[in-house]
Structures are given as C-alpha cells and as structure tokens.
Design a protein around this motif. Sequence first.
Motif, short mmCIF file in Angstrom:
data_model
loop_
_atom_site.label_atom_id
_atom_site.label_comp_id
_atom_site.label_asym_id
_atom_site.label_seq_id
_atom_site.Cartn_x
_atom_site.Cartn_y
_atom_site.Cartn_z
N ASN A 215 -4.34 7.34 8.20
CA ASN A 215 -4.40 6.26 7.23
C ASN A 215 -3.54 6.55 6.01
O ASN A 215 -3.95 6.36 4.86
CB ASN A 215 -5.85 5.96 6.81
N ALA A 216 -2.32 7.02 6.25
CA ALA A 216 -1.38 7.34 5.18
C ALA A 216 -0.51 6.14 4.86
O ALA A 216 -0.29 5.25 5.69
CB ALA A 216 -0.51 8.53 5.58
N LYS A 217 0.01 6.13 3.65
CA LYS A 217 0.96 5.10 3.25
C LYS A 217 2.29 5.71 2.82
O LYS A 217 3.34 5.14 3.03
CB LYS A 217 0.39 4.26 2.10
N TRP A 218 2.26 6.88 2.19
CA TRP A 218 3.46 7.49 1.62
C TRP A 218 3.87 8.73 2.40
O TRP A 218 3.02 9.49 2.87
CB TRP A 218 3.19 7.87 0.17
N GLU B 15 13.81 0.09 7.33
CA GLU B 15 13.62 -0.94 8.36
C GLU B 15 12.55 -0.54 9.37
O GLU B 15 11.85 -1.39 9.92
CB GLU B 15 14.94 -1.22 9.07
N ILE B 16 12.42 0.77 9.60
CA ILE B 16 11.39 1.27 10.52
C ILE B 16 10.02 1.23 9.86
O ILE B 16 9.02 0.85 10.48
CB ILE B 16 11.74 2.71 10.97
N LEU B 17 9.95 1.60 8.59
CA LEU B 17 8.67 1.76 7.91
C LEU B 17 8.11 0.46 7.36
O LEU B 17 6.89 0.27 7.34
CB LEU B 17 8.84 2.76 6.76
N GLU B 18 8.98 -0.42 6.92
CA GLU B 18 8.53 -1.62 6.20
C GLU B 18 7.58 -2.50 7.01
O GLU B 18 6.57 -2.99 6.45
CB GLU B 18 9.75 -2.41 5.74
N PRO B 19 7.80 -2.74 8.30
CA PRO B 19 6.86 -3.58 9.05
C PRO B 19 5.44 -3.02 9.10
O PRO B 19 4.49 -3.77 9.36
CB PRO B 19 7.48 -3.64 10.46
N MET C 182 8.51 5.53 2.15
CA MET C 182 9.06 6.86 1.95
C MET C 182 9.32 7.04 0.46
O MET C 182 9.82 6.14 -0.22
CB MET C 182 10.35 7.07 2.76
N VAL C 183 8.93 8.19 -0.05
CA VAL C 183 9.14 8.49 -1.45
C VAL C 183 10.16 9.63 -1.55
O VAL C 183 9.98 10.70 -0.97
CB VAL C 183 7.82 8.84 -2.17
N SER D 74 9.81 -0.12 0.79
CA SER D 74 9.52 1.09 1.56
C SER D 74 10.37 2.29 1.14
O SER D 74 10.40 3.30 1.84
CB SER D 74 9.73 0.81 3.06
N CYS D 75 11.02 2.20 -0.01
CA CYS D 75 11.81 3.33 -0.53
C CYS D 75 11.59 3.42 -2.04
O CYS D 75 12.08 2.58 -2.79
CB CYS D 75 13.28 3.15 -0.21
N LYS D 76 10.84 4.43 -2.47
CA LYS D 76 10.49 4.59 -3.87
C LYS D 76 10.68 6.05 -4.30
O LYS D 76 11.15 6.88 -3.54
CB LYS D 76 9.05 4.14 -4.11
#
Length: 303
Positions: free
Chosen positions: A138-141, A171-175, A180-181, A210-212
Amino acid sequence: MKRRSFIQKTALTTGAISMTGSLAFSNSKEVTKPGFNLKYAPHLGMFKEHAGKDPIDQINFMADQGFTAFEDNGMMNRDVALQTKMGETLAKRNMAMGVFVVEKGGNMANTLAAGKKEHIDIFLDGCKKAVEVAKRVNAKWMTVVPGGYQRNLPIGIQNANVIEALRRGAEILEPHGLVMVLEPLSDSPDLYLQTSEQTYLICKGVNSPSCKILYDIYHMQKNEGNLIHNMDLTWEEIAYIQIGDNPGRKEPTTGEINYKNIFKWIHEKGFEGILGMEHGNSQQGKTGEQAVIDAYRKVDGFM
C-alpha cells in the motif's frame, strides 16, 4: 518523492485513557504512546534492540511508540510473502507506507543523463516491478536517483535526457496513482542530481503528478543550506521529506540543524505527507534507541 490525513493519529490521542500518560492498548503487548504532530517514519533496524530482528515485530514496536508511518528503502528486494505481511501489518496498525527505492542498479549506475536506451530500459523495468510491490505494501511514493553526470554531454542535453526518461517512468506510475520522488544527494560530486533548484526544474519539465521532489534535509543542508527558504521556493513540487542531522547523519538534536523550527514550519505549511527517518542512531543499544524516540518527542514539541 507526498500522503494521507492524520485521522488515525487524532483517534489515538483523543480516545486514550491512562493515569501514566501512556495511551490506548495496541495489538501487541506494548502500550501505545502518544502520537506525533507529523508523520515520522522509522525504518527496519532502528529499534531492533527493543523489538528484535523480526520485521513485523519492529513495525509493531514503532506503532506502539506512536509512529504513524514507516519506510523501507530495500522493500523491492524482500520476499513477496514478507512484503505482503508487512503491508498487512501496516494496515492493521494504521501506519502509512513511505518510500522504497526503485531498483535501477544503484545511485551512480545506469545514468538517465546519458540518454542510452539500455539505461532507460533498466529504469522502466524497475518502475514496472515497483508497481507490483506498491500494491502489496500500500505504498504511494518511491525514490528515484537518476544516476551520475554524463560528463561528455552539455548540462542542457543531460537535463533533457533525464526529463524524457522520467516522463516515460511517470507514464507507468501515473495510472496507478503512484509517485516517484527524485532525491538530490550529497554523497558524491559525480551525482547528477545535487540541489532542490535543479530537481524543481526537472519536475517542472516532466510535468506529471507522478514525478515530485524528495527533499532530504540532511543532504540539502550539506549541498545548499538555507533550508526553509529553499524548501519554500520549491514547495509545490515537494511530496516527501527525509531527516538526518548534520554532521553525522544521526537523529535530530545531535547536530547543527534546528529541527524544531523546521518541523514547526512544515506543520504550518499544512504538510500531510511522510518525513522519513533516514539516519542512524547516535548511540548503540536500547539506550540509543530510546534517545532517538526522545529526540523526536523533543523536536516535535513545537505546538
């Protein structure tokens, strides 16, 4: 580098009854201590003298001390069964999962600044695998380090190469709602990503939720200083924060950084994300582990 509200912390602090100040009995044998104002995230090994070697016992100990988050750089390398069990334990204890590192061969390896297909492919494969790990825990970052400088290329070309590679990763992570930080580091002058200003530019170029930025206070104190000012300049791209005092990269109060003031400022900014405790313990044994907990109680007392 970014997450949930503090409802669980409020529930702990408002529903507790104890003559000694300890709160609400937890699912383990310990008594849950009061929560913190911010979501500080310990890592495995930080409290092993108290909790033992078992990762699940360590997570439960963290929860018993009032911590509401956890991070694990090496999560992608752990057995799937353990990942699943760790995710279940975090959910049971109402703890948020912090960052793990996207595997791409190491901080200096397979640099995205070079624009080489083989390096980008390794990075993108890491992103795809990270999606599956994130689901289990259940991770987000997740942390991304672009690699080293490609010294034979102009910096503008390197910037463009990194931005293009990260767009493909996004593009892979956003859906999946994952982020990714990007972490600027102080470990080597050969690392491509060095400052918050540079990382801000890259995030603006990628232009994706998805990029911060992962703002590691220890590294940024070494590389640029003026912490609150630089965090304020780049705040809209900062999604995750990590902690470590300087010099030594140990817990707050052991070095030169005024963490009570910084945490007060972060709290006043309305930050609801995670602050990863990516540092060592200044003392050994149970005494050293308790010193870490006490240090966070002290610097968290800014209200």
